[in-house]
Design an enzyme around this catalytic site. Structure first.
Site, short mmCIF file in Angstrom:
data_model
loop_
_atom_site.label_atom_id
_atom_site.label_comp_id
_atom_site.label_asym_id
_atom_site.label_seq_id
_atom_site.Cartn_x
_atom_site.Cartn_y
_atom_site.Cartn_z
N SER A 32 0.07 148.01 21.81
CA SER A 32 -1.02 148.93 21.48
C SER A 32 -2.32 148.18 21.15
O SER A 32 -3.33 148.80 20.84
CB SER A 32 -0.63 149.81 20.28
OG SER A 32 -0.20 149.03 19.20
N ASN A 119 4.99 150.56 9.43
CA ASN A 119 4.95 152.03 9.45
C ASN A 119 3.98 152.60 8.40
O ASN A 119 3.20 153.50 8.70
CB ASN A 119 6.36 152.61 9.24
CG ASN A 119 7.30 152.23 10.38
OD1 ASN A 119 6.86 151.68 11.39
ND2 ASN A 119 8.57 152.52 10.22
N THR A 164 -25.90 191.00 25.18
CA THR A 164 -24.45 191.13 25.10
C THR A 164 -23.99 191.28 26.55
O THR A 164 -24.73 191.85 27.37
CB THR A 164 -24.01 192.36 24.28
OG1 THR A 164 -24.55 193.54 24.88
CG2 THR A 164 -24.50 192.29 22.84
N HIS A 165 -22.84 190.71 26.86
CA HIS A 165 -22.37 190.66 28.25
C HIS A 165 -23.38 189.96 29.17
O HIS A 165 -23.41 190.22 30.37
CB HIS A 165 -22.09 192.06 28.81
CG HIS A 165 -21.34 192.95 27.87
ND1 HIS A 165 -19.96 193.05 27.86
CD2 HIS A 165 -21.78 193.76 26.87
CE1 HIS A 165 -19.59 193.90 26.90
NE2 HIS A 165 -20.67 194.34 26.28
N SER A 286 -32.46 164.83 41.61
CA SER A 286 -31.51 164.88 42.72
C SER A 286 -31.89 163.83 43.74
O SER A 286 -33.07 163.60 43.99
CB SER A 286 -31.56 166.27 43.37
OG SER A 286 -31.08 166.20 44.70
N ASN A 294 -32.25 168.37 36.76
CA ASN A 294 -30.92 168.90 36.44
C ASN A 294 -30.53 168.63 34.98
O ASN A 294 -30.74 167.53 34.48
CB ASN A 294 -29.88 168.28 37.37
CG ASN A 294 -30.11 168.67 38.81
OD1 ASN A 294 -30.55 169.79 39.09
ND2 ASN A 294 -29.86 167.75 39.73
N GLN A 331 2.94 155.84 18.31
CA GLN A 331 1.90 154.89 18.75
C GLN A 331 0.93 155.57 19.72
O GLN A 331 -0.20 155.12 19.90
CB GLN A 331 2.57 153.68 19.40
CG GLN A 331 1.63 152.61 19.84
CD GLN A 331 2.36 151.31 20.13
OE1 GLN A 331 2.73 150.60 19.21
NE2 GLN A 331 2.57 150.99 21.39
N1 ARG Z 1 1.83 149.76 16.75
C1 ARG Z 1 2.65 150.66 15.99
C2 ARG Z 1 2.01 152.07 16.04
O1 ARG Z 1 0.92 152.16 16.47
C3 ARG Z 1 2.77 150.21 14.58
C4 ARG Z 1 4.00 150.62 13.89
C5 ARG Z 1 5.17 149.95 14.47
N2 ARG Z 1 6.35 150.21 13.73
C6 ARG Z 1 7.57 149.97 14.23
N3 ARG Z 1 8.57 150.25 13.49
N4 ARG Z 1 7.72 149.47 15.42
O2 ARG Z 1 2.61 153.04 15.67
#
Ligand code: ARG
Length: 473
Positions: A32, A119, A164-165, A286, A294, A331
């Site tokens: 990520s 987490n 309206t409308h 354009s 535009n 994630q």
């Molecule tokens: N990159 C993870 C996310 O965005 C972080 C948490 C990862 N936790 C895990 N138990 N793999 O959620």
């Protein structure tokens, strides 16, 4: 290399039980860092708060605490200056920073993760990021309100047709129309403030899901990150993404308002209407038709709304089947939120720019306001008020007068008294006082109505409600 080949040894931060590293595909689907690097400042703030608390609680030595702080300072500078080498093998922002910290300060870095999990770390980072974004969007909305209020003040007495409308209904003032959007954006700000208040609890210290056996102080980390309190339940703390969903719901409603306004700008600047002209700065030409101007910024602001709705539905769908507590599905929570925030922010900037720059064309608005017998309701109201006719009957009489005017190809005010009396003899010469659009608009003095005096008062009220310095939390 085939996608199934493993090409490196196991991850240093969690690979103790693994004998080989991930496949190339696993690494790609798992990483990520490509997007969560946007959390770097929040991640570092969270780590600082955590480290200080560990020191205060005697879980970490002063020396280790100091080494961590110094290392985090350095990392922050490296990232800000573009000199940080982000690695997909290290998955995410949390492990990229921790790994660099280990290079910089050695063993102390390995102690930072005591009593913490990615987490609770990612949940904390994300809340801090969304909180900042709420503040930034609130400031943009306030700026847009200021631009609208300014124009409303200038056009408190500028008459335009109300629809309206999309059929001419009754004349209104341009200022009144603009102030309607000030109300909408005010409600959006209220929803953001509500979401912010609910968001402002700290997940940090929930650990992976169950809490921790270390004597941590969650009140302290919550306070140092500006949260009102720690979240009460560790399972909820790591699995909740309501704050992101509320942010997206709020931005979706706000984007609806932006889109409706953009649609009006597109209509108003078209040749059929000609109510406003947009500036060069917010229009394009354009490549084929030299005469064109535009309203692309308005159209794109209208279109960005689709992305914001998509983000909301996307994240709702990610979350809907997840058991407690954390699942890696989560994630996928970040990119839609980033995209919605960026899209809305750009659309708000464009909208504020268009409003500030646009010029009204009052003659065209006025000419259109008189069309379509827009003062017919005024005639019906006059029959009720002056001649004592029940409204339903007055409605019928007025309809007959409108039909007569249509037949003759004139406006109501252009009919002669004799012609009107031919429809109903209770109509007298004073009726002409209410048949002009100016008289119609000036008479709408009920609270919230469109009369120019009302609009001036509403401008003053909106200034003090929305433009006084930021509401304190
Ligand atoms: N990159 C993870 C996310 O965005 C972080 C948490 C990862 N936790 C895990 N138990 N793999 O959620």
């Amino acid at each position: 290399m085939s996608p199934n080949d493993t090409h490196k040894s196991a991850n240093a931060q969690w690979g103790g039980r693994f004998t080989s590293g991930p496949s190339e595909v696993m690494e790609r689907i798992n990483a990520s860092i490509g997007f969560d690097q946007r959390f770097f400042a929040h991640d570092i703030a969270g780590s600082r708060a955590h480290a200080r608390m560990l020191v205060a609680q005697g879980i970490l030595s002063d020396e280790d605490g100091q080494a961590i702080e110094d290392g985090l300072d350095k990392i922050s500078q490296e990232i800000e200056s573009g000199g940080f080498d982000f690695s997909a093998a290290l998955e995410d922002i949390h492990m990229n920073i921790e790994s660099r910290l280990r290079e910089l300060v050695g063993d102390a870095a390995g102690r930072l993760h005591t009593a913490r999990s990615r987490n609770d770390q990612v949940a904390t980072d994300f809340r801090l990021w969304v909180r900042d974004e709420i503040d930034a969007i609130d400031a943009q909305l306030q700026g847009l309100q200021a631009a609208l209020i300014e124009k409303a003040d200038a056009h408190a007495g500028t008459i335009m047709p109300g629809f309206t409308h999309l059929q001419t209904a009754q004349p209104v003032t341009f200022g009144h129309h603009l102030l309607a959007y000030v109300e909408m954006f005010g409600r959006d700000r209220g929803r953001l403030a509500d979401a912010r208040a609910r968001l402002n609890e700290s997940p940090l210290g929930a650990g992976a899901l169950a809490g921790t056996s270390f004597p941590i102080d969650r009140e302290a980390t919550a306070a140092s990150l500006g949260f009102d309190r720690p979240m009460a339940n560790s399972l909820d703390a790591v699995s909740d993404r309501d704050f992101a969903l509320e942010f997206l719901s709020t931005t979706a409603i706000c984007a609806t308002h932006v889109s409706r306004f953009a649609e009006e700008l597109v209509v108003w600047c078209s040749h059929g209407f000609g109510f406003i002209s947009l500036s060069d700065a917010y229009t394009t030409g354009s490549s084929m038709m030299p005469q064109k101007r535009n309203p692309d910024a308005a159209e794109l602001s209208r279109a960005k709304t689709g992305r914001v709705y998509g983000a909301l539905i996307g994240l709702l769908t990610v979350m809907k089947g997840l058991p407690l507590a954390y699942s890696k599905d989560m994630q996928e929570d970040k990119e839609p939120v980033f995209d919605a925030a960026d899209s809305l922010s750009l659309a708000l900037a464009a909208t504020a720019g268009m409003v500030t720059d646009m010029t009204a064309v009052p003659e065209n608005m006025m000419a259109a306001a008189g069309k379509g017998h827009s003062t017919a309701t005024d005639l019906a109201d006059w029959l009720v008020r002056v001649a004592g006719v029940p409204f339903r009957d007055a409605h019928g009489i007025t309809g007959a007068v409108v039909a007569l005017a249509d037949k003759k190809g004139v406006t109501l005010a252009e009919l002669s008294l004799a012609e009107m009396q031919g429809v109903d003899e209770r109509i007298s010469a004073e009726v002409f006082d209410v048949l002009t659009v100016e008289a119609s608009v000036a008479s709408r003095t009920s609270f919230g109505g469109t009369a120019p005096d009302n609009v001036r008062a509403a401008v003053a009220a909106a200034r003090s409600l929305f433009l006084t310095p930021a509401r304190s939390e």
